[in-house]
Design an enzyme around this catalytic site. Structure first.
Site, PDB file in Angstrom:
ATOM      1  N   TYR A  55       0.832  -1.196   0.000  1.00  0.00           N
ATOM      2  CA  TYR A  55       0.000   0.000   0.000  1.00  0.00           C
ATOM      3  C   TYR A  55       0.874   1.256   0.000  1.00  0.00           C
ATOM      4  O   TYR A  55       1.378   1.697   1.033  1.00  0.00           O
ATOM      5  CB  TYR A  55      -0.915   0.021   1.225  1.00  0.00           C
ATOM      6  CG  TYR A  55      -1.823  -1.179   1.364  1.00  0.00           C
ATOM      7  CD1 TYR A  55      -2.202  -1.937   0.258  1.00  0.00           C
ATOM      8  CD2 TYR A  55      -2.312  -1.560   2.607  1.00  0.00           C
ATOM      9  CE1 TYR A  55      -3.032  -3.033   0.383  1.00  0.00           C
ATOM     10  CE2 TYR A  55      -3.150  -2.654   2.752  1.00  0.00           C
ATOM     11  CZ  TYR A  55      -3.505  -3.388   1.641  1.00  0.00           C
ATOM     12  OH  TYR A  55      -4.329  -4.484   1.773  1.00  0.00           O
ATOM     13  N   HIS A 140       0.295 -12.262   1.392  1.00  0.00           N
ATOM     14  CA  HIS A 140      -0.505 -11.306   0.627  1.00  0.00           C
ATOM     15  C   HIS A 140      -0.646 -11.745  -0.828  1.00  0.00           C
ATOM     16  O   HIS A 140       0.324 -11.773  -1.582  1.00  0.00           O
ATOM     17  CB  HIS A 140       0.165  -9.929   0.694  1.00  0.00           C
ATOM     18  CG  HIS A 140      -0.748  -8.794   0.350  1.00  0.00           C
ATOM     19  ND1 HIS A 140      -0.320  -7.486   0.296  1.00  0.00           N
ATOM     20  CD2 HIS A 140      -2.081  -8.753   0.052  1.00  0.00           C
ATOM     21  CE1 HIS A 140      -1.340  -6.704  -0.011  1.00  0.00           C
ATOM     22  NE2 HIS A 140      -2.410  -7.455  -0.159  1.00  0.00           N
TER      23      HIS A 140
END
Length: 337
Positions: A55, A140
């Site tokens: 992010y 992830h």
């Protein structure tokens, strides 16, 4: 705010703050707005915060760490993710990141679910967060890396958990099928499923949720607005669904659900937040926020009272599966202020 405690893992508030927008997801967010988003979430009772190196190429972690720096560490839970190792890339620093975040491309993401890559990634996350530990670590998006993620990747996270360096380990993905395989085959405590346990997509109910409940694996539901279609009281004409323009079919279905919500005195976003928590395997819903207003809106939506008659009508009309009962109080875990 109520909390739920998974069979294995830390207590989580029913609402978590997803920090992707703190990493300038799609557009720039100011430092002040990022701080405001965290402060307002905290004031609303949120004590679970989720982030990732992906992010904003670390920006989300840095901002989240700064925003929590003065908070008592024992009072909140932080999760981050591994699998995308950030590698310095000074030759591309003048460009814009091509991964969906409005930040300079001073790093490149390198897929790595190996032991060394995971340890290096976690070390970088701790440095950016300014913490000596995180509570939860997820693999992830290992969609194209099953073999390494399900062996070396999970084994490394379990090693960290067994050493007491993290409290819980798991996997976060935008699909349900592979998450079910992780639950079936691996020693995971939690899974984060994005967009597959929502008012518009119940595919996680086919296998993942029953299996997680059977194995005592907690489920964190993310992307419950399906990237925007369920975020407004009425679906807008230019709504997106799973990050693409929404089809007429799915927009009409969302509008039909909105009609039912209005008949029962609630709104489409309020129902979208409440729906995932009706399953006893779900321990938290993670919502993103870009500023204080969005954090307060998230909390208000969670607190809304949703009549059982709404769920009954949605099931009767075939808009959600029938038989989805709300969890008993004992399954939901205890409460805290």
């Amino acid at each position: 705010m109520r909390s739920r405690t998974p069979v294995r893992g830390p207590e989580l508030t029913e609402l978590g703050l997803g920090a992707a927008q703190l990493g300038n997801l799609a557009r720039t967010t100011s430092d002040e707005d990022a701080q405001g988003a965290v402060d307002a979430a905290w004031d609303s009772g949120v004590r679970y915060f989720d982030t990732a190196p992906h992010y904003g190429l670390g920006l989300s972690e840095r901002r989240l760490g700064a925003a929590l720096a003065q908070r008592p560490r024992a009072e909140y839970t932080v999760s981050t993710k591994v699998g995308r190792l950030l590698v310095p890339s000074p030759r591309t620093a003048h460009r814009q990141d091509d991964g969906g975040f409005a930040v300079p491309a001073a790093f490149r993401r390198r897929w790595d679910f190996g032991r060394d890559g995971i340890l290096r990634s976690l070390e970088g996350s701790l440095h950016r967060l300014g913490l000596d530990h995180v509570d939860i670590v997820y693999l992830h998006d290992p969609d194209d890396h099953w073999q390494q993620a399900a062996t070396t990747g999970i084994d490394t996270l379990v090693e960290l958990r067994d050493q007491g360096l993290v409290k819980a380990v798991g996997v976060g993905m935008n699909q349900a099928a592979m998450l079910a395989e992780f639950v079936r085959r691996c020693d995971v405590d939690l899974v984060m499923v994005a967009g597959r346990h929502t008012l518009l997509d119940q595919s996680a109910q086919d296998e993942l949720l029953p299996l997680a409940q059977e194995r005592g694996v907690g489920v964190v539901a993310a992307a419950v607005y399906n990237s925007g279609l369920l975020a407004a009281a009425r679906p807008p004409a230019d709504a997106t669904y799973d990050y693409l323009p929404a089809s007429r079919e799915v927009t009409d279905r969302a509008a039909a659900i909105a009609d039912v919500c209005e008949r029962h005195g609630t709104t489409l976003p309020e129902a979208a937040v409440a729906y995932p928590l009706r399953h006893p395997a779900v321990v938290s819903v993670v919502l993103g926020a870009r500023d204080a207003h969005q954090s307060r809106t998230n909390a208000r939506r969670l607190a809304a009272s949703i009549p059982d008659a709404l769920w009954a009508e949605l099931a009767h009309l075939g808009l959600i599966p029938g038989g989805s009962a709300a969890p008993a109080a004992s399954a939901a875990g205890g409460e805290r202020s």
